[in-house]
Design an enzyme around this catalytic site. Structure first.
Site, mmCIF file in Angstrom:
data_model
loop_
_atom_site.group_PDB
_atom_site.id
_atom_site.type_symbol
_atom_site.label_atom_id
_atom_site.label_comp_id
_atom_site.label_asym_id
_atom_site.label_seq_id
_atom_site.Cartn_x
_atom_site.Cartn_y
_atom_site.Cartn_z
ATOM 1 N N LYS A 10 44.265 32.579 39.840
ATOM 2 C CA LYS A 10 43.893 33.870 38.741
ATOM 3 C C LYS A 10 44.744 35.305 39.460
ATOM 4 O O LYS A 10 44.543 36.064 38.721
ATOM 5 C CB LYS A 10 42.574 33.950 38.765
ATOM 6 C CG LYS A 10 41.766 32.663 38.360
ATOM 7 C CD LYS A 10 42.048 32.469 36.615
ATOM 8 C CE LYS A 10 41.260 31.303 36.189
ATOM 9 N NZ LYS A 10 41.714 30.800 34.904
ATOM 10 N N ARG A 68 37.026 32.746 37.078
ATOM 11 C CA ARG A 68 36.462 32.138 38.151
ATOM 12 C C ARG A 68 37.148 32.369 39.105
ATOM 13 O O ARG A 68 38.504 32.676 39.278
ATOM 14 C CB ARG A 68 36.747 30.711 37.408
ATOM 15 C CG ARG A 68 35.597 29.861 36.768
ATOM 16 C CD ARG A 68 35.942 28.354 36.440
ATOM 17 N NE ARG A 68 37.508 28.169 36.257
ATOM 18 C CZ ARG A 68 38.106 27.663 37.051
ATOM 19 N NH1 ARG A 68 37.915 27.399 38.456
ATOM 20 N NH2 ARG A 68 39.455 27.635 36.872
ATOM 21 N N ASP A 71 48.214 30.353 34.313
ATOM 22 C CA ASP A 71 46.991 29.721 33.711
ATOM 23 C C ASP A 71 47.337 29.106 32.511
ATOM 24 O O ASP A 71 48.402 29.509 31.830
ATOM 25 C CB ASP A 71 46.390 31.093 33.227
ATOM 26 C CG ASP A 71 44.934 31.028 33.202
ATOM 27 O OD1 ASP A 71 44.260 29.994 33.317
ATOM 28 O OD2 ASP A 71 44.268 32.085 33.331
ATOM 29 N N HIS A 84 44.207 21.081 29.456
ATOM 30 C CA HIS A 84 43.657 22.369 29.511
ATOM 31 C C HIS A 84 44.586 23.155 30.357
ATOM 32 O O HIS A 84 44.496 24.557 30.236
ATOM 33 C CB HIS A 84 42.198 22.517 29.366
ATOM 34 C CG HIS A 84 41.480 22.026 28.419
ATOM 35 N ND1 HIS A 84 41.082 22.966 27.358
ATOM 36 C CD2 HIS A 84 41.223 20.891 27.947
ATOM 37 C CE1 HIS A 84 40.298 22.298 26.560
ATOM 38 N NE2 HIS A 84 40.548 20.688 27.011
HETATM 39 C C1 GDG Z 1 40.889 26.171 31.986
HETATM 40 C C2 GDG Z 1 42.215 26.724 32.038
HETATM 41 C C3 GDG Z 1 42.396 27.686 29.759
HETATM 42 C C4 GDG Z 1 33.601 33.639 32.483
HETATM 43 N N1 GDG Z 1 32.617 34.150 33.378
HETATM 44 C C5 GDG Z 1 31.625 34.023 32.465
HETATM 45 C C6 GDG Z 1 31.820 33.177 31.502
HETATM 46 N N2 GDG Z 1 33.227 33.306 31.712
HETATM 47 C C7 GDG Z 1 33.823 32.330 30.530
HETATM 48 C C8 GDG Z 1 34.790 33.457 29.847
HETATM 49 C C9 GDG Z 1 35.900 32.282 29.205
HETATM 50 C C10 GDG Z 1 35.984 31.034 30.467
HETATM 51 O O1 GDG Z 1 34.488 31.399 31.141
HETATM 52 C C11 GDG Z 1 37.027 31.151 31.189
HETATM 53 O O2 GDG Z 1 38.230 30.504 30.786
HETATM 54 P P1 GDG Z 1 39.628 30.639 31.175
HETATM 55 O O3 GDG Z 1 40.377 30.185 30.064
HETATM 56 O O4 GDG Z 1 39.709 32.161 31.312
HETATM 57 O O5 GDG Z 1 39.708 29.940 32.502
HETATM 58 P P2 GDG Z 1 39.229 28.314 32.971
HETATM 59 O O6 GDG Z 1 37.925 28.261 33.335
HETATM 60 O O7 GDG Z 1 40.274 28.594 34.334
HETATM 61 O O8 GDG Z 1 39.734 27.377 32.038
HETATM 62 C C12 GDG Z 1 42.585 28.026 31.243
HETATM 63 C C13 GDG Z 1 41.058 26.893 29.551
HETATM 64 O O9 GDG Z 1 40.660 25.997 30.357
HETATM 65 C C14 GDG Z 1 40.693 26.290 28.224
HETATM 66 O O10 GDG Z 1 41.596 25.349 27.833
HETATM 67 O O11 GDG Z 1 42.499 28.610 28.944
HETATM 68 O O12 GDG Z 1 44.124 28.374 31.510
HETATM 69 O O13 GDG Z 1 42.430 27.013 33.462
HETATM 70 O O14 GDG Z 1 35.541 31.673 27.973
HETATM 71 O O15 GDG Z 1 34.315 34.042 28.989
HETATM 72 N N3 GDG Z 1 30.852 32.920 30.592
HETATM 73 C C15 GDG Z 1 29.557 33.271 30.926
HETATM 74 N N4 GDG Z 1 29.258 34.215 31.954
HETATM 75 C C16 GDG Z 1 30.217 34.444 32.784
HETATM 76 O O16 GDG Z 1 29.836 35.110 33.853
HETATM 77 N N5 GDG Z 1 28.469 32.951 29.913
#
Ligand code: GDG
Length: 730
Positions: free
Chosen positions: A277, A272, A371, A164
């Protein structure tokens, strides 16, 4: 027994809390859990992972039972294991290196030891539930060693792996002290998936440099198995985000937002807490904007949500402090009595709140330094059901490869980011709609369900490819069948290629001379009067003469340009010309002078440019340059150009091993024909021989041959069993 699918990830898709002595389970709502729900919740399928809390040993059985009802299998980890394997190796070595933040990496031996032992724990937990024929899908960088660990213990399963986070360029990856072990661990998989094609390229480059495995396009051949490497850009549950807009709670939040922001334009950012980021740089860009464009004071509101993460790790704690400070500075410097430039929240929110933010925000600012994908950008797009709004997206996020109608920025260039915000604020509605409409269609189509389907379909395809290869392997039963045909025959033709077939591939062509064991085999084989043994090679006829002239063999050299029947003289093919050689040689010379390690082999009717000792990658590049350079000459002079294993060969078109083999058979009526060969010049033989011939490719590539053997050692064994089974045994 019905085969099942096993999902494995560091964390189970469940949240467990202990309340009044009871463990309460609530399923995770994340996009990945939703997408994979269609897999692990079905039939006997399962998901294996760490349950997320430290469960004392005497309560583990109870938790295991509760989880089993949800098809979940726990791997219990101690606080020390989490500390060293997860916080340590995964988050202090792999995470920073894979995100190009090498100076943040701590290459602690202790972390690595625990990474290995916890991967082994996952292996044991998996094996306890695994049957032959099952399909496994492993997720992410915490489990890079697991594919090979499972493969070793249970070879007959199909293993997919998806990472990921980004895969860095080789120059970065090579810094890890345990880089070879990590690559070998991943090689246990049949299918390796990444978000983007750049990650695929980087992985292939690291794999080829660190393992020496053969790579052709995106397929790695390693230990007689093929590993397919593909990009699968992950999607989100787009429908869910669309539907949330109509939710009554979301509407309430939207209303109260409206009241507080009034007619200001809202910019939203959600991440996060992580140094990858680009949160600080983004704040700097916003600060610069307020400074350079004071007209935006009181006209914009930045809502910044940072979700707590890893904040016990010193670097994360430090980042948090820096964010606190910068936000404080900006607010103190630019705020007015009724207006706050930055609304900063360091906590997580229910999804309804996020949805309200997404749908209220005029601009979504996503500017990571690196990312893997970034799902927030896609969630914003999916929430813009009226097609308005502007996404500003870092070119370093995997998502930028798909969402190229966003305003793409370099997150290190805060001036660039500032200008993008200015452009976004004043973007005409039509332009917003045009861009957002295209992106929304994309996010909707390539959603999490299609992502899961694409990966599972590809895994099935790879499984079938592996199975079809397997059936072609000349296993014992096949050898017995061929052995019987051999014994029953009275007139046999045996065609043997030399390099790579009878001896191993050698970096130095002059050193690959026959050894005593090979001479023995050839002598025994040719001693049987029913056998015509033909060495059919691309080598010069002088070389074949020197090596094999004294044996009872027929020899075909230079792919057929020179031929010699046993006890006769060498003859060259009639009407061949070598007049073209001068022109081609002149060109090859210029490339050889510029490419250390390359050399030209001059044969009577062909020229070969060798690059097996040239720096990895450079040889291939030069070979392509040569091919382009000589394209016209090849066509004009009626030549054939043959790219081979670290060689390109130019020869007269009439010269071909297939034609030569057929020539040998002309006027004969053998009742047994067999041919062995390892490279694509031998494919001509496999194709030319009559249907009843046994054709055997050496190496596990796809081939026109009916069977394959793994290497020259297997070929020698095979030949020995053939003559040992006949009454003419020597
Ligand atoms: C890794 C990789 C890749 C955020 N704040 C809240 C919340 N979120 C959810 C968002 C989104 C998820 O968390 C974050 O996903 P990202 O893709 O932006 O980033 P990572 O956590 O670093 O994920 C990344 C991912 O894996 C998938 O393969 O895209 O590059 O680093 O869905 O909505 N959800 C809730 N409350 C919050 O305050 N419920």
């Amino acid at each position: 027994m019905v085969n099942k699918t096993v999902i494995i990830s560091n964390r189970l898709p469940v949240k467990i809390v202990e309340q009044d002595g009871e463990y309460l389970l609530s399923p995770s709502e994340g996009g990945l859990a939703t997408g994979l729900g269609s897999v692990y919740k079905k039939g006997g399928n399962i998901w294996i992972g760490w349950p997320g809390i430290d469960v004392p040993e005497d309560r583990q059985e109870e938790v295991t039972k509760q989880l089993a009802e949800l098809n979940l299998i726990p791997v219990f980890l101690s606080a020390e294991e989490i500390n060293l394997y997860y916080e340590g190796f995964s988050n202090e070595v792999l995470w920073p290196v894979f995100h190009y933040m090498v100076t943040y990496a701590n290459f602690e031996q202790n972390y690595w030891d625990f990474y290995k032992s916890v991967n082994r724990k996952f292996q044991e937990a998996t094996l306890a539930h695994l049957n032959e024929g099952d399909t496994i899908w492993i997720h992410d960088y915490q489990l890079l060693l697991l594919p090979y660990m499972i493969r070793k213990a249970q070879p007959n399963v199909i293993i997919g792996f998806f990472q990921h986070i980004p895969f860095p360029s080789y120059e970065i990856f090579r810094l890890i002290p345990w880089r070879e072990e990590l690559i070998s661990g991943m090689f246990g998989a049949d299918l390796l998936g990444f978000h983007t094609f750049d990650d695929v390229r980087h992985f292939l480059s690291a794999a080829s440099r660190l393992s020496g495995a053969k790579i052709s396009d995106n397929v790695i051949t390693h230990n007689d198995r093929q590993i397919v490497v593909e990009s699968f850009p992950m999607g989100i549950d787009a429908e869910k985000f669309e539907n949330l807009i109509g939710d009554s709670l979301v509407k309430e939040y939207v209303e109260s937002f409206k009241e507080s922001v009034q007619d200001r334009k809202v910019i939203v950012t959600i991440d996060r807490l992580d140094y990858s980021k680009g949160i600080l740089q983004r704040l700097q860009a916003y600060e610069l904007l307020l400074q350079v464009h004071p007209e935006y004071v009181d006209k914009l509101s930045l809502y910044m949500i940072v979700v707590p993460s890893r904040d016990t790790v010193p670097q994360y704690k430090e980042l948090r402090d820096q964010i606190d400070q910068l936000v404080g500075n900006i607010n103190a410097r630019f705020r007015t009595l009724n207006w706050l430039p930055v609304h900063y929240f360091y906590r997580s929110f229910p999804i309804e709140f996020l949805s309200a933010l997404y749908s209220s925000a005029h601009i979504c600012l996503v500017t990571p330094m690196r990312d893997g994908m970034n799902l927030v950008s896609k969630e914003y797009v999916a929430s813009r059901t009226d097609d308005t709004g502007v996404l500003i997206l870092s070119e370093m996020a995997g998502a930028s490869k798909e969402l190229n109608d966003a305003l793409i920025v370099n997150p290190n260039n805060i001036g660039d980011v500032m200008n993008a915000i200015v452009k976004a604020v004043s973007m005409p509605l039509e332009e917003q709609k045009r861009r957002m409409h295209v992106m929304r269609g994309l996010v909707k189509k390539f959603d999490i369900h299609l992502w899961v389907k694409n990966f599972m379909d590809k895994l099935e395809e790879v499984k079938q490819m592996q199975e079809s290869l397997l059936t072609k392997h000349a296993v014992v039963a096949v050898r017995e069948e061929i052995g019987r045909a051999y014994t029953g025959a009275a007139d046999r033709f045996i065609f043997l290629d030399y390099d790579g077939t009878l001896v191993g591939f050698n970096g130095d062509i002059d050193r690959a001379s026959p050894d005593e064991e090979l001479y023995q085999i050839l002598e025994n084989l040719s001693a049987d009067p029913a056998n015509r043994v033909v060495i059919i090679s691309g080598r010069r006829h002088e070389t074949l003469e020197e090596w094999f002239g004294h044996l009872k063999l027929d020899l075909i050299a230079e792919h057929g340009a020179w031929q010699k029947h046993y006890q006769e003289e060498w003859k060259s093919l009639p009407l061949l010309t070598d007049k073209w050689k001068h022109e081609v040689r002149t060109v090859l010379d210029t490339y050889t002078d510029r490419t250390p390690g390359s050399f030209i082999e001059d044969k009577s009717y062909s020229l070969v440019w060798h690059y097996r000792k040239v720096e990895e990658g450079l040889g291939e590049l030069r070979a392509n340059e040569i091919i382009n350079h000589l394209k016209v000459t090849v066509a004009d002079k009626g030549l054939q150009l043959m790219p081979g294993n670290k060689v390109i060969e130019f020869k007269n078109i009439e010269v071909n091993k297939g034609k030569a083999a057929l020539n040998w058979l002309y006027g004969n009526h053998p009742d047994f024909i067999i041919a062995f060969g390892d490279d694509h010049t031998d494919e001509d033989i496999f194709k030319a021989l009559p249907d009843e011939a046994y054709t055997i490719k050496v190496g596990s590539n796809i081939s026109a041959a009916k069977y394959y053997l793994r290497n020259f050692v297997e070929v020698r064994d095979f030949l020995r069993t053939l003559y040992a089974a006949t009454p003419h045994r020597v």
